[in-house]
Design an enzyme around this catalytic site. Structure first.
Site, mmCIF file in Angstrom:
data_model
loop_
_atom_site.group_PDB
_atom_site.id
_atom_site.type_symbol
_atom_site.label_atom_id
_atom_site.label_comp_id
_atom_site.label_asym_id
_atom_site.label_seq_id
_atom_site.Cartn_x
_atom_site.Cartn_y
_atom_site.Cartn_z
ATOM 1 C CB SER A 144 -0.739 -0.345 1.288
ATOM 2 O OG SER A 144 -1.687 1.275 2.023
ATOM 3 C CE1 TYR A 157 -4.075 -1.892 5.759
ATOM 4 C CE2 TYR A 157 -3.183 0.025 4.991
ATOM 5 C CZ TYR A 157 -3.829 -1.679 4.684
ATOM 6 O OH TYR A 157 -4.460 -1.619 3.247
HETATM 7 N N1 LIG Z 1 -8.812 -0.419 -0.817
HETATM 8 C C1 LIG Z 1 -8.056 0.625 -0.463
HETATM 9 O O1 LIG Z 1 -7.848 1.807 -0.264
HETATM 10 C C2 LIG Z 1 -6.974 -0.561 -0.261
HETATM 11 C C3 LIG Z 1 -5.274 0.620 -0.441
HETATM 12 C C4 LIG Z 1 -3.957 0.211 -0.426
HETATM 13 C C5 LIG Z 1 -3.987 -1.746 -0.438
HETATM 14 N N2 LIG Z 1 -4.998 -2.063 0.201
HETATM 15 C C6 LIG Z 1 -5.106 -3.514 0.726
HETATM 16 O O2 LIG Z 1 -5.603 -4.568 -0.052
HETATM 17 C C7 LIG Z 1 -5.607 -5.316 0.347
HETATM 18 C C8 LIG Z 1 -7.957 -6.044 -0.296
HETATM 19 O O3 LIG Z 1 -8.594 -5.002 0.548
HETATM 20 P P1 LIG Z 1 -9.792 -4.506 0.509
HETATM 21 O O4 LIG Z 1 -9.591 -3.136 -0.201
HETATM 22 O O5 LIG Z 1 -9.623 -4.855 -1.154
HETATM 23 O O6 LIG Z 1 -10.473 -4.396 1.062
HETATM 24 P P2 LIG Z 1 -11.301 -5.420 1.730
HETATM 25 O O7 LIG Z 1 -12.876 -5.515 0.716
HETATM 26 O O8 LIG Z 1 -11.957 -5.811 2.816
HETATM 27 O O9 LIG Z 1 -10.985 -6.827 1.284
HETATM 28 C C9 LIG Z 1 -10.357 -7.782 2.346
HETATM 29 C C10 LIG Z 1 -9.978 -9.002 1.613
HETATM 30 O O10 LIG Z 1 -9.254 -10.114 2.577
HETATM 31 C C11 LIG Z 1 -9.715 -10.621 3.079
HETATM 32 N N3 LIG Z 1 -9.204 -11.454 4.223
HETATM 33 C C12 LIG Z 1 -8.940 -10.589 5.498
HETATM 34 N N4 LIG Z 1 -8.622 -11.853 6.831
HETATM 35 C C13 LIG Z 1 -8.854 -12.414 6.446
HETATM 36 C C14 LIG Z 1 -7.847 -13.616 6.639
HETATM 37 N N5 LIG Z 1 -7.751 -14.288 7.641
HETATM 38 N N6 LIG Z 1 -7.976 -14.520 5.844
HETATM 39 C C15 LIG Z 1 -8.365 -14.693 4.599
HETATM 40 N N7 LIG Z 1 -8.589 -13.861 4.146
HETATM 41 C C16 LIG Z 1 -9.085 -12.444 4.803
HETATM 42 C C17 LIG Z 1 -11.514 -10.584 2.580
HETATM 43 O O11 LIG Z 1 -12.093 -11.676 3.349
HETATM 44 P P3 LIG Z 1 -13.053 -11.844 3.734
HETATM 45 O O12 LIG Z 1 -13.914 -10.940 3.703
HETATM 46 O O13 LIG Z 1 -14.171 -12.860 2.966
HETATM 47 O O14 LIG Z 1 -13.050 -12.448 4.678
HETATM 48 C C18 LIG Z 1 -12.007 -9.860 1.665
HETATM 49 O O15 LIG Z 1 -11.478 -10.664 0.758
HETATM 50 C C19 LIG Z 1 -5.610 -5.539 1.697
HETATM 51 O O16 LIG Z 1 -4.605 -6.047 1.352
HETATM 52 C C20 LIG Z 1 -5.402 -4.351 1.888
HETATM 53 O O17 LIG Z 1 -4.227 -3.512 2.805
HETATM 54 C C21 LIG Z 1 -6.407 -1.750 0.406
#
Ligand SMILES: NC(=O)c1ccc[n+]([C@@H]2O[C@H](COP(=O)([O-])OP(=O)(O)OC[C@H]3O[C@@H](n4cnc5c(N)ncnc54)[C@H](OP(=O)(O)O)[C@@H]3O)[C@@H](O)[C@H]2O)c1
Length: 257
Positions: A144, A157
């Site tokens: 990130s 984080y």
């Molecule tokens: N959105 C942003 O602005 C942003 C920016 C930079 C980086 N990121 C990164 O992108 C990645 C995805 O995040 P997102 O924004 O798409 O958020 P999200 O919609 O909350 O998705 C997170 C995903 O990770 C899964 N997850 C969480 N804990 C888990 C565990 N213990 N075991 C297996 N699966 C798990 C969730 O599965 P369940 O819901 O089924 O548990 C969900 O599919 C993350 O690493 C986040 O840090 C996001």
């Protein structure tokens, strides 16, 4: 004539594919001939994503799995690779303080590292063990822009993302002579369940399908660091380069994640 699309990987494994960026990446890679191995913890949402990918012609194998469970992850990655040698593995699953609704307390601090750091090791290391003998394969690590500097609103984080960013950068040079590509992905703000918890205006906010397109193109070009959107990437780079005392004062003005 427009340039042809770069070749797409046939067998793709994505953790955290039940929502957000993982879901958007699964849909991005879904097409006839593609085999997708998708995991998440919420069975209902994961099944929904699997159905949408099948509707686009992909063969899909969903699995409800916690990335923090080292043994189960190792067994799953090996099982997938036995079924179809993995071309691309995306270690995407992650959590933030906002995901818990309770901020970065002691328990959430440890949980963030268990999922965002150990979960990435649990995904990447068994995949590399399988890719190494065939001297082929690609790894993508979801870091990130938050990993460029520690922010008071999300210390654990930011630290977890810094850890996997730096690990991935090192792995890239280490594994390149062995025929394995490694990319680190550093998104800014993308509209997902994670950012839905944020109670502040997110600059340069982007939707997940657009983000998935940027990531897929960056991976096809084997870029070491896929940081986007560029204005936010520039600001994050600048924030890390500024004198620490100045950045400390500025960062106090920023809202908590
Ligand atoms: N959105 C942003 O602005 C942003 C920016 C930079 C980086 N990121 C990164 O992108 C990645 C995805 O995040 P997102 O924004 O798409 O958020 P999200 O919609 O909350 O998705 C997170 C995903 O990770 C899964 N997850 C969480 N804990 C888990 C565990 N213990 N075991 C297996 N699966 C798990 C969730 O599965 P369940 O819901 O089924 O548990 C969900 O599919 C993350 O690493 C986040 O840090 C996001």
């Amino acid at each position: 004539m427009p340039p042809a699309d770069p070749p797409r990987p046939a067998a793709v494994l994505i953790t955290g594919a039940s929502s957000g960026l993982g879901e958007a990446l699964a849909l991005e890679y879904a097409r006839p001939g593609a085999v997708l191995f998708l995991s998440g913890r919420d069975a209902g949402r994961l099944d929904g994503v699997a159905a949408a990918c099948r509707a686009k012609g992909a063969e899909v194998h969903p699995r409800v799995l916690d990335v923090a469970d080292r043994r189960s992850m190792e067994a799953w990655v090996e099982e997938c690779d036995d079924l179809r040698p993995l071309d691309l593995v995306i270690a995407n699953a992650g959590i933030s303080a906002g995901t818990s609704g309770g901020g970065e307390g002691a328990e959430q601090t440890r949980a963030i590292f268990a999922v965002n750091v150990d979960g990435v090791f649990n995904t990447v290391l068994p995949a590399v063990a399988r890719m190494r003998p065939r001297r082929a394969g690609q790894i993508a690590i979801m870091a990130s822009l938050a990993g460029y500097r520690g922010m008071p609103g999300a210390p654990a984080y930011c630290a977890s993302k810094a850890a996997v960013k730096v690990w991935g950068e090192g792995l890239r040079g280490w594994l390149a002579p062995q025929g394995i590509k490694v990319s680190v992905i550093c998104p800014g703000f993308v509209t997902t369940r994670m950012t839905a918890a944020n109670r502040f205006r997110m600059p340069f906010l982007m939707d997940a399908p657009r983000a998935a397109g940027i990531m897929a193109r960056g991976l096809a070009a084997n870029r070491g660091r896929i940081a986007y959107p560029w204005p936010m990437a520039f600001l994050s780079w600048l924030g890390a380069a500024l004198p620490d005392a100045l950045m400390e004062r500025l960062s106090r003005l920023l809202p908590a994640k």
